[in-house]
Design a protein around this motif. Sequence first.
Motif, PDB file in Angstrom:
ATOM      1  N   ALA A  75       0.578  -1.065  -0.127  1.00 30.77           N
ATOM      2  CA  ALA A  75      -0.191  -0.300  -0.233  1.00 30.77           C
ATOM      3  C   ALA A  75       0.413   1.380   0.104  1.00 30.77           C
ATOM      4  O   ALA A  75       1.975   1.281   0.966  1.00 30.77           O
ATOM      5  N   MET A  76       0.807   1.664  -0.692  1.00 21.04           N
ATOM      6  CA  MET A  76       0.105   3.946  -0.443  1.00 21.04           C
ATOM      7  C   MET A  76      -0.015   4.499  -0.773  1.00 21.04           C
ATOM      8  O   MET A  76      -1.639   4.449  -0.901  1.00 21.04           O
ATOM      9  N   GLU A  77       0.162   4.984   0.500  1.00 21.49           N
ATOM     10  CA  GLU A  77      -1.262   6.526   0.709  1.00 21.49           C
ATOM     11  C   GLU A  77      -1.534   7.268  -0.443  1.00 21.49           C
ATOM     12  O   GLU A  77      -1.005   7.069  -1.775  1.00 21.49           O
ATOM     13  N   GLY A  78      -2.627   6.640   0.142  1.00 20.12           N
ATOM     14  CA  GLY A  78      -3.837   7.556  -1.402  1.00 20.12           C
ATOM     15  C   GLY A  78      -4.122   6.804  -2.323  1.00 20.12           C
ATOM     16  O   GLY A  78      -5.031   6.717  -3.543  1.00 20.12           O
ATOM     17  N   ASP A  79      -3.371   5.417  -2.731  1.00 20.27           N
ATOM     18  CA  ASP A  79      -4.149   4.011  -3.977  1.00 20.27           C
ATOM     19  C   ASP A  79      -3.984   2.839  -3.353  1.00 20.27           C
ATOM     20  O   ASP A  79      -4.022   2.432  -4.579  1.00 20.27           O
ATOM     21  N   GLY A  80      -4.820   2.862  -2.715  1.00 22.05           N
ATOM     22  CA  GLY A  80      -5.589   1.426  -1.830  1.00 22.05           C
ATOM     23  C   GLY A  80      -4.466   0.365  -1.862  1.00 22.05           C
ATOM     24  O   GLY A  80      -3.666   1.090  -1.342  1.00 22.05           O
ATOM     25  N   ALA A  81      -4.391  -0.365  -1.370  1.00 19.96           N
ATOM     26  CA  ALA A  81      -4.275  -1.555  -0.433  1.00 19.96           C
ATOM     27  C   ALA A  81      -3.928  -3.192  -1.508  1.00 19.96           C
ATOM     28  O   ALA A  81      -5.495  -3.100  -2.105  1.00 19.96           O
ATOM     29  N   PHE A  82      -3.241  -3.478  -1.801  1.00 18.46           N
ATOM     30  CA  PHE A  82      -3.567  -4.991  -2.786  1.00 18.46           C
ATOM     31  C   PHE A  82      -2.916  -5.853  -1.746  1.00 18.46           C
ATOM     32  O   PHE A  82      -1.803  -5.914  -1.178  1.00 18.46           O
ATOM     33  N   CYS A  83      -2.602  -7.014  -2.542  1.00 13.61           N
ATOM     34  CA  CYS A  83      -1.822  -8.778  -2.440  1.00 13.61           C
ATOM     35  C   CYS A  83      -1.959  -9.102  -3.414  1.00 13.61           C
ATOM     36  O   CYS A  83      -2.575  -9.467  -4.432  1.00 13.61           O
ATOM     37  N   ASN A  84      -0.887  -9.582  -3.609  1.00 14.27           N
ATOM     38  CA  ASN A  84      -0.147 -10.240  -4.848  1.00 14.27           C
ATOM     39  C   ASN A  84      -1.094  -9.022  -6.285  1.00 14.27           C
ATOM     40  O   ASN A  84      -0.941  -9.762  -7.606  1.00 14.27           O
ATOM     41  N   GLY A  85      -0.723  -7.688  -5.998  1.00 19.25           N
ATOM     42  CA  GLY A  85      -1.221  -7.134  -7.227  1.00 19.25           C
ATOM     43  C   GLY A  85      -2.568  -6.741  -7.293  1.00 19.25           C
ATOM     44  O   GLY A  85      -3.466  -5.725  -7.910  1.00 19.25           O
ATOM     45  N   ARG A  86      -3.218  -7.668  -5.863  1.00 20.59           N
ATOM     46  CA  ARG A  86      -4.957  -7.355  -6.670  1.00 20.59           C
ATOM     47  C   ARG A  86      -5.461  -6.330  -5.314  1.00 20.59           C
ATOM     48  O   ARG A  86      -4.965  -6.239  -4.569  1.00 20.59           O
ATOM     49  N   ALA A  87      -6.300  -5.468  -5.315  1.00 22.79           N
ATOM     50  CA  ALA A  87      -6.868  -4.921  -4.679  1.00 22.79           C
ATOM     51  C   ALA A  87      -7.194  -5.515  -3.980  1.00 22.79           C
ATOM     52  O   ALA A  87      -8.373  -6.299  -3.714  1.00 22.79           O
ATOM     53  N   ILE A  88      -7.505  -5.107  -2.624  1.00 27.43           N
ATOM     54  CA  ILE A  88      -8.150  -6.027  -0.934  1.00 27.43           C
ATOM     55  C   ILE A  88      -9.410  -4.273  -0.780  1.00 27.43           C
ATOM     56  O   ILE A  88      -9.256  -3.798  -0.516  1.00 27.43           O
ATOM     57  N   ALA A  89     -10.182  -5.681   0.382  1.00 30.20           N
ATOM     58  CA  ALA A  89     -10.943  -4.438   0.875  1.00 30.20           C
ATOM     59  C   ALA A  89     -11.397  -5.215   2.047  1.00 30.20           C
ATOM     60  O   ALA A  89     -10.999  -6.255   2.839  1.00 30.20           O
ATOM     61  N   PRO A  90     -11.508  -5.084   3.439  1.00 30.19           N
ATOM     62  CA  PRO A  90     -11.813  -5.162   4.769  1.00 30.19           C
ATOM     63  C   PRO A  90     -13.206  -5.620   4.556  1.00 30.19           C
ATOM     64  O   PRO A  90     -14.272  -5.483   3.440  1.00 30.19           O
ATOM     65  N   SER A  91     -13.941  -7.351   5.554  1.00 33.65           N
ATOM     66  CA  SER A  91     -15.176  -7.707   5.909  1.00 33.65           C
ATOM     67  C   SER A  91     -16.247  -6.703   5.722  1.00 33.65           C
ATOM     68  O   SER A  91     -15.676  -5.411   6.325  1.00 33.65           O
ATOM     69  N   GLY A  92     -17.361  -6.866   5.529  1.00 36.61           N
ATOM     70  CA  GLY A  92     -18.670  -6.107   5.989  1.00 36.61           C
ATOM     71  C   GLY A  92     -19.311  -6.573   7.376  1.00 36.61           C
ATOM     72  O   GLY A  92     -20.479  -6.298   7.192  1.00 36.61           O
ATOM     73  N   ALA A  93     -18.037  -7.548   8.119  1.00 41.15           N
ATOM     74  CA  ALA A  93     -18.944  -7.854   9.613  1.00 41.15           C
ATOM     75  C   ALA A  93     -19.809  -6.633  10.218  1.00 41.15           C
ATOM     76  O   ALA A  93     -18.801  -4.928  10.032  1.00 41.15           O
ATOM     77  N   ASP A  94     -20.530  -6.552  10.518  1.00 41.44           N
ATOM     78  CA  ASP A  94     -21.590  -5.487  11.197  1.00 41.44           C
ATOM     79  C   ASP A  94     -21.773  -6.033  12.720  1.00 41.44           C
ATOM     80  O   ASP A  94     -23.266  -4.889  12.921  1.00 41.44           O
ATOM     81  N   ALA A  95     -21.648  -6.975  13.485  1.00 40.59           N
ATOM     82  CA  ALA A  95     -22.095  -7.639  14.626  1.00 40.59           C
ATOM     83  C   ALA A  95     -21.022  -7.923  14.990  1.00 40.59           C
ATOM     84  O   ALA A  95     -20.173  -8.838  14.634  1.00 40.59           O
ATOM     85  N   LEU A  96     -20.969  -8.283  16.211  1.00 42.74           N
ATOM     86  CA  LEU A  96     -19.908  -8.741  17.775  1.00 42.74           C
ATOM     87  C   LEU A  96     -20.036 -10.183  17.350  1.00 42.74           C
ATOM     88  O   LEU A  96     -19.148 -11.223  16.825  1.00 42.74           O
ATOM     89  N   ALA A  97     -21.516 -10.295  17.115  1.00 38.09           N
ATOM     90  CA  ALA A  97     -21.351 -12.154  17.002  1.00 38.09           C
ATOM     91  C   ALA A  97     -21.209 -12.817  16.089  1.00 38.09           C
ATOM     92  O   ALA A  97     -20.621 -13.796  15.422  1.00 38.09           O
ATOM     93  N   THR A  98     -20.478 -12.304  14.863  1.00 30.75           N
ATOM     94  CA  THR A  98     -20.011 -12.982  13.502  1.00 30.75           C
ATOM     95  C   THR A  98     -18.522 -11.891  13.306  1.00 30.75           C
ATOM     96  O   THR A  98     -17.782 -12.680  12.272  1.00 30.75           O
ATOM     97  N   THR A  99     -17.940 -11.637  15.233  1.00 29.23           N
ATOM     98  CA  THR A  99     -16.225 -11.348  14.293  1.00 29.23           C
ATOM     99  C   THR A  99     -15.820 -12.581  14.993  1.00 29.23           C
ATOM    100  O   THR A  99     -16.147 -12.576  15.700  1.00 29.23           O
ATOM    101  N   LEU A 100     -14.800 -11.817  14.033  1.00 32.14           N
ATOM    102  CA  LEU A 100     -13.623 -13.224  13.975  1.00 32.14           C
ATOM    103  C   LEU A 100     -12.490 -12.441  14.184  1.00 32.14           C
ATOM    104  O   LEU A 100     -11.778 -11.467  13.679  1.00 32.14           O
TER     105      LEU A 100
END
Length: 267
Positions: A131-156
Amino acid sequence: MAVTLKARLDEAVRIAEEAGRMITQARAEQRFDRRMKQGIELVTDVDVAVDTFISEELARCFPGEARLSEELSPEQATGREEALWVVDPIDGTVNFAQGLRHVAVSIAWLERGVGKVGVVHAPFLDETFTAMEGDGAFCNGRAIAPSGADALATTLVGTGFPYDRSARKALMPRLEAILTHCQDIRRNGAAALDICDIACGRLDAYVETVSPWDFAAGWVIAREAGATVGRLVDVPPGFSEDLYPQQLLITAPGVFDEMKTLLVSVQ
């Protein structure tokens, strides 16, 4: 002429991946010695050799820029430097020595205390997070994003434990709260990779106190991926937000507030 962030990122990736090859070769050949640092923390001569290689490469490519690294220069930075490289040559040294796969090279670059570039390379998993500032984050060149978790009961939740056994007891109320209210806990033994797992949605939350070199690169990667980065405590005046290592909390955006409320209530 000023060095661009892209040039810094490219060099950091090259150096991290070369360091990764040193690590995999050393383990394949089983040619390393072990000792305990301060009586409680494992270090191998591969840690020192890799830190030396990274330091020499950074000095050659970016002469005059400060470095904070686990083995060679753990106390020679304030976070206020104009330019600062933060390096963990082997994050997950115990995993490395035991033959486990969660091992990473972590390299970050900060400008006046603000993380601008992050690289975490996992040589045994064949993954490079960037990652670099303002350019997003990647794993092996593919863009990544966090999960859509929205409740503690399903939070790993990912976490780790201090080397000092006497400090572990204080964590038990927090662990009980997580196990009571969240889905489960994972402890993989490499903080940089835990944070990258938040960035790409494999984990939903991460909490731990670590050292600056353990989290600096992952912090940039998680933030650029869209995760929420913060702490359970306030950062003292004069400390860099991107280097202060106490009680980190990094989560998918939908669960940060609930996780913080839960964990602060049991400190």
